[in-house]
Write an enzyme that holds these catalytic residues in place. Sequence first.
Site, PDB file in Angstrom:
ATOM      1  N   GLY A  29     -14.439 -17.657  14.531  1.00 16.41           N
ATOM      2  CA  GLY A  29     -13.258 -17.005  14.278  1.00 16.41           C
ATOM      3  C   GLY A  29     -13.565 -15.448  13.973  1.00 16.41           C
ATOM      4  O   GLY A  29     -14.709 -14.854  14.255  1.00 16.41           O
ATOM      5  N   ALA A  31     -14.544 -14.121  11.409  1.00 20.58           N
ATOM      6  CA  ALA A  31     -15.739 -13.798  10.324  1.00 20.58           C
ATOM      7  C   ALA A  31     -16.789 -14.322  11.083  1.00 20.58           C
ATOM      8  O   ALA A  31     -17.913 -13.192  11.084  1.00 20.58           O
ATOM      9  CB  ALA A  31     -15.464 -14.752   9.125  1.00 20.58           C
ATOM     10  N   LYS A  51     -17.212 -25.459  16.559  1.00 15.63           N
ATOM     11  CA  LYS A  51     -16.669 -27.120  16.797  1.00 15.63           C
ATOM     12  C   LYS A  51     -15.874 -27.329  18.242  1.00 15.63           C
ATOM     13  O   LYS A  51     -15.993 -28.504  18.721  1.00 15.63           O
ATOM     14  CB  LYS A  51     -15.734 -27.286  15.612  1.00 15.63           C
ATOM     15  N   ALA A  62      -3.276 -15.848  14.287  1.00 12.20           N
ATOM     16  CA  ALA A  62      -2.580 -14.853  13.197  1.00 12.20           C
ATOM     17  C   ALA A  62      -1.638 -14.177  13.962  1.00 12.20           C
ATOM     18  O   ALA A  62      -1.959 -13.498  15.005  1.00 12.20           O
ATOM     19  CB  ALA A  62      -3.868 -13.845  12.739  1.00 12.20           C
ATOM     20  N   GLN A  63      -0.537 -13.949  13.172  1.00 16.27           N
ATOM     21  CA  GLN A  63       0.371 -13.217  14.140  1.00 16.27           C
ATOM     22  C   GLN A  63       0.694 -11.779  13.556  1.00 16.27           C
ATOM     23  O   GLN A  63       0.641 -10.827  14.142  1.00 16.27           O
ATOM     24  CB  GLN A  63       1.994 -13.875  13.795  1.00 16.27           C
ATOM     25  N   GLY A  64       1.006 -11.898  12.135  1.00 16.70           N
ATOM     26  CA  GLY A  64       1.664 -10.686  11.393  1.00 16.70           C
ATOM     27  C   GLY A  64       0.662  -9.284  11.739  1.00 16.70           C
ATOM     28  O   GLY A  64       1.090  -8.272  12.113  1.00 16.70           O
ATOM     29  N   GLY A  65      -0.722  -9.468  11.366  1.00 12.93           N
ATOM     30  CA  GLY A  65      -1.621  -8.355  11.441  1.00 12.93           C
ATOM     31  C   GLY A  65      -2.482  -8.338  10.531  1.00 12.93           C
ATOM     32  O   GLY A  65      -2.952  -9.380   9.778  1.00 12.93           O
ATOM     33  N   GLU A 131       4.753  -6.410   5.124  1.00 15.53           N
ATOM     34  CA  GLU A 131       4.929  -7.599   4.711  1.00 15.53           C
ATOM     35  C   GLU A 131       4.946  -8.084   3.214  1.00 15.53           C
ATOM     36  O   GLU A 131       4.853  -7.102   2.441  1.00 15.53           O
ATOM     37  CB  GLU A 131       3.610  -8.531   5.352  1.00 15.53           C
ATOM     38  N   HIS A 251       2.855 -21.367   3.263  1.00 13.29           N
ATOM     39  CA  HIS A 251       3.428 -20.524   3.993  1.00 13.29           C
ATOM     40  C   HIS A 251       4.975 -20.921   4.025  1.00 13.29           C
ATOM     41  O   HIS A 251       5.462 -21.969   4.408  1.00 13.29           O
ATOM     42  CB  HIS A 251       3.135 -20.203   5.518  1.00 13.29           C
ATOM     43  N   ARG A 300       4.314 -14.786  -1.173  1.00  9.67           N
ATOM     44  CA  ARG A 300       4.669 -15.913  -0.782  1.00  9.67           C
ATOM     45  C   ARG A 300       5.020 -16.984  -1.561  1.00  9.67           C
ATOM     46  O   ARG A 300       5.970 -17.996  -1.345  1.00  9.67           O
ATOM     47  CB  ARG A 300       3.304 -16.375   0.081  1.00  9.67           C
ATOM     48  N   HIS A 361      -0.925 -23.492   4.509  1.00  8.74           N
ATOM     49  CA  HIS A 361      -1.112 -22.140   5.369  1.00  8.74           C
ATOM     50  C   HIS A 361      -2.720 -21.498   5.293  1.00  8.74           C
ATOM     51  O   HIS A 361      -3.501 -21.525   6.329  1.00  8.74           O
ATOM     52  CB  HIS A 361      -0.084 -21.188   5.069  1.00  8.74           C
ATOM     53  N   ARG A 396      -3.172 -15.122  -2.020  1.00  7.87           N
ATOM     54  CA  ARG A 396      -3.687 -14.420  -1.008  1.00  7.87           C
ATOM     55  C   ARG A 396      -2.300 -13.409  -0.802  1.00  7.87           C
ATOM     56  O   ARG A 396      -1.486 -13.814  -0.526  1.00  7.87           O
ATOM     57  CB  ARG A 396      -4.368 -14.877   0.136  1.00  7.87           C
TER      58      ARG A 396
HETATM   59  C1  FAD Z   1      -0.558 -19.460  12.002  1.00 12.46           C
HETATM   60  C2  FAD Z   1      -1.594 -18.276  11.178  1.00 12.46           C
HETATM   61  C3  FAD Z   1      -0.921 -17.107  11.212  1.00 12.46           C
HETATM   62  C4  FAD Z   1      -1.763 -16.365  10.336  1.00 12.46           C
HETATM   63  N1  FAD Z   1      -1.405 -14.941  10.145  1.00 12.46           N
HETATM   64  C5  FAD Z   1      -2.375 -14.060   9.522  1.00 12.46           C
HETATM   65  C6  FAD Z   1      -1.913 -12.665   9.689  1.00 12.46           C
HETATM   66  O1  FAD Z   1      -1.051 -12.294  10.354  1.00 12.46           O
HETATM   67  N2  FAD Z   1      -2.971 -12.022   9.151  1.00 12.46           N
HETATM   68  C7  FAD Z   1      -3.960 -12.480   8.244  1.00 12.46           C
HETATM   69  O2  FAD Z   1      -4.658 -11.755   7.892  1.00 12.46           O
HETATM   70  N3  FAD Z   1      -4.262 -13.917   8.351  1.00 12.46           N
HETATM   71  C8  FAD Z   1      -3.594 -14.533   9.026  1.00 12.46           C
HETATM   72  N4  FAD Z   1      -3.710 -15.911   8.875  1.00 12.46           N
HETATM   73  C9  FAD Z   1      -5.039 -16.461   8.242  1.00 12.46           C
HETATM   74  C10 FAD Z   1      -6.365 -16.058   9.212  1.00 12.46           C
HETATM   75  O3  FAD Z   1      -5.990 -16.172  10.664  1.00 12.46           O
HETATM   76  C11 FAD Z   1      -7.496 -16.700   8.978  1.00 12.46           C
HETATM   77  O4  FAD Z   1      -7.738 -16.758   7.318  1.00 12.46           O
HETATM   78  C12 FAD Z   1      -8.402 -16.221   9.684  1.00 12.46           C
HETATM   79  O5  FAD Z   1      -8.446 -16.024  10.860  1.00 12.46           O
HETATM   80  C13 FAD Z   1      -9.715 -17.103   9.407  1.00 12.46           C
HETATM   81  O6  FAD Z   1     -10.726 -16.636   9.967  1.00 12.46           O
HETATM   82  P1  FAD Z   1     -12.267 -17.384   9.966  1.00 12.46           P
HETATM   83  O7  FAD Z   1     -13.311 -16.561  10.990  1.00 12.46           O
HETATM   84  O8  FAD Z   1     -12.640 -17.744   8.452  1.00 12.46           O
HETATM   85  O9  FAD Z   1     -11.812 -18.837  10.481  1.00 12.46           O
HETATM   86  P2  FAD Z   1     -11.311 -19.396  11.757  1.00 12.46           P
HETATM   87  O10 FAD Z   1     -10.642 -18.317  12.776  1.00 12.46           O
HETATM   88  O11 FAD Z   1     -10.277 -20.650  11.444  1.00 12.46           O
HETATM   89  O12 FAD Z   1     -12.687 -19.892  12.607  1.00 12.46           O
HETATM   90  C14 FAD Z   1     -13.160 -21.173  12.218  1.00 12.46           C
HETATM   91  C15 FAD Z   1     -14.327 -21.472  12.898  1.00 12.46           C
HETATM   92  O13 FAD Z   1     -15.241 -22.532  12.612  1.00 12.46           O
HETATM   93  C16 FAD Z   1     -15.342 -23.575  13.518  1.00 12.46           C
HETATM   94  N5  FAD Z   1     -15.712 -24.991  12.736  1.00 12.46           N
HETATM   95  C17 FAD Z   1     -14.990 -25.373  11.845  1.00 12.46           C
HETATM   96  N6  FAD Z   1     -15.875 -26.338  11.580  1.00 12.46           N
HETATM   97  C18 FAD Z   1     -16.892 -26.377  12.036  1.00 12.46           C
HETATM   98  C19 FAD Z   1     -18.016 -27.402  12.213  1.00 12.46           C
HETATM   99  N7  FAD Z   1     -18.178 -28.302  11.369  1.00 12.46           N
HETATM  100  N8  FAD Z   1     -19.030 -26.946  12.990  1.00 12.46           N
HETATM  101  C20 FAD Z   1     -18.791 -26.121  13.830  1.00 12.46           C
HETATM  102  N9  FAD Z   1     -17.705 -24.947  13.892  1.00 12.46           N
HETATM  103  C21 FAD Z   1     -16.958 -25.361  13.029  1.00 12.46           C
HETATM  104  C22 FAD Z   1     -13.970 -23.541  14.186  1.00 12.46           C
HETATM  105  O14 FAD Z   1     -13.905 -24.328  15.621  1.00 12.46           O
HETATM  106  C23 FAD Z   1     -13.614 -22.210  14.323  1.00 12.46           C
HETATM  107  O15 FAD Z   1     -14.398 -21.508  15.372  1.00 12.46           O
HETATM  108  C24 FAD Z   1      -2.919 -16.798   9.800  1.00 12.46           C
HETATM  109  C25 FAD Z   1      -3.224 -18.202   9.825  1.00 12.46           C
HETATM  110  C26 FAD Z   1      -2.801 -19.128  10.728  1.00 12.46           C
HETATM  111  C27 FAD Z   1      -2.977 -20.473  11.022  1.00 12.46           C
END
Ligand code: FAD
Length: 575
Positions: A29, A31, A51, A62-65, A131, A251, A300, A361, A396
Amino acid sequence: MSGTGTGIRLHAPAPGWEHEADVVVVGSGVAGLTVALRCAAQGAKVTVVTKARLDDGSTRWAQGGIAAALGEGDTPEQHLDDTLVAGAGLCDEEAVRTLVTEGPDAVRRLIATGAHFDTSETTGEILLTREGGHHRRRIAHAGGDATGLEISRALIEAVGEAGIEFIENALVLDLLTDAEGRAAGVTLHVMGEGQRDGVGAVRARAVVLATGGMGQVFSATTNPAVSTGDGVALALRAGAEVSDLEFVQFHPTVLFLGPDAEGQQPLVSEAVRGEGAFLVDADGVRFMQGQHELAELAPRDIVAKGITRRMQETGTEHMYLDGRHFGARMWERRFPTILAACRANGIDPVTRPIPVAPAAHYASGGVRTDLHGRTTVPGLYACGEVACTGVHGANRLASNSLLEGLVFAERIAADIAEHPAAPGAPVVPDPSRFPLLPAGARFEIQRIMTRGAGVLRSEASLDEAAAALGRMYADAAELLERDGKTAEPCVESWEATNLCLVARILVEAARRREETRGCHWREDRPERDDENWRRHIVVRLPSGAAAPVAPTSLTIRTTPTADLPPTRSGTEHLR
Ligand SMILES: Cc1cc2nc3c(=O)[nH]c(=O)nc-3n(C[C@H](O)[C@H](O)[C@H](O)COP(=O)(O)OP(=O)(O)OC[C@H]3O[C@@H](n4cnc5c(N)ncnc54)[C@H](O)[C@@H]3O)c2cc1C
């Protein structure tokens, strides 16, 4: 304070193949890919393991931004104030200050990496929306309401151009450590064909967990199927500390698809309310007015509670979000994704209010880190939603999570470059003595958690959840002890076992926190109790635990203040 491991691991075959890198990043993702890009730019050999496909995860949804003080008149200080208010007294102020001051440049670097944000046709400046909980327009968005998709696209493209190696369809199981307890790589299971198939090991000098959230612990969630808390469970087994797991953000406005809907549900972003849609009950009454000065745009937790209260008062399963006054053109241009999701489910927001209800959420808590993403296990970093940096406190602030992923990813890459680690050879672990839960346990766990630890919690509901989860584990343990049998090791049973561990810690923390704060709402303890509870609940599994998830075998402590203590003591460093 350093982790020495717990001896608890997932049941899995011994690794049949091995791969080496300087840095292994788990998750793709915002991060994970940002860490990977920044580490690669510093010359490190990086392997990303993920995974499912590279773009599976919360980021693309993620929608909002993304929030950052980019607008005229806005300042990091104002962003800090809004974040601290939303965090309900539990933010680590230094972590928030880091987020808001480094945030604007991190967003600019994301743009330089190739992400296109919506800009004004006349001035060319980035368009900013509002937001919940933000007193200013400071949310940059892309493709209207497709911000995450654009960020994911840009990062995946950049990772490809940088020649970073990635392994898809690879579920990471456990941490490998050397004799000193330092991270030395991971074990993983690859659903592939050819060289890298089945269980293997990636050896590395630094391990970065970027596995996202744990929304799948509940029946209805906005999170995708991959969000099963694997990173938190792995870190716990590795001896790391986790914090704030009780703070799950629900959410307020998730499309209501019926009382039995399970798994990922479509989100109706806060930005829809930011642009002027309002909440009404079945009689058309705007019930958020008078409850908070920001009404529908309150933080929220306030809106989720307002909706849940009204649902209880009126004996209904959902409320409505009314955005009919936007008109078709605005819906199509500004919220194309949400419009399509609503229409696909038979609701046209141009002509009808949208039925909405709260759903799980965001995990505000996670693996405890310091300002450099370092966990309490040497060489193990955590970043993004899996981490607990202290920026979110008890709740958050909207759109701070993508920003957290960006800012702390860059800090982790800098730390890895500055302190190159040299762990010894990984210790070959003994065969696991701990049972796997059967694949189908996932749904039972989700139902238990939704009933007992959802938006509304009480001592009785949490006790019930704890007992039910305990029974699931005890049954599996008895089968292993009596008949030497455990569930077949496979993706579903590993995920169910991780979900159960994370759920049990979450419930235990929620039982202990005898107050209502942020997104943790105890019906039997409706007041916020600053005197006793302006502190974090930190949990780890002790080494050699006989039953890894029995509350009696957990090491639980509370921090003396709202600030998270350092992950390592004195001058002790990772290596
Ligand atoms: C519908 C929705 C809308 C959102 N809107 C917003 C927004 O507008 N603004 C905002 O700031 N945040 C928003 N969020 C929150 C935000 O999207 C997430 O907190 C953020 O994207 C998390 O990023 P990340 O890189 O930590 O994890 P993720 O993007 O969830 O990525 C996690 C990764 O880890 C991998 N993974 C998991 N377990 C394993 C494993 N055991 N082995 C190998 N890989 C694994 C997954 O496959 C994935 O690739 C939203 C979330 C959702 C669900």
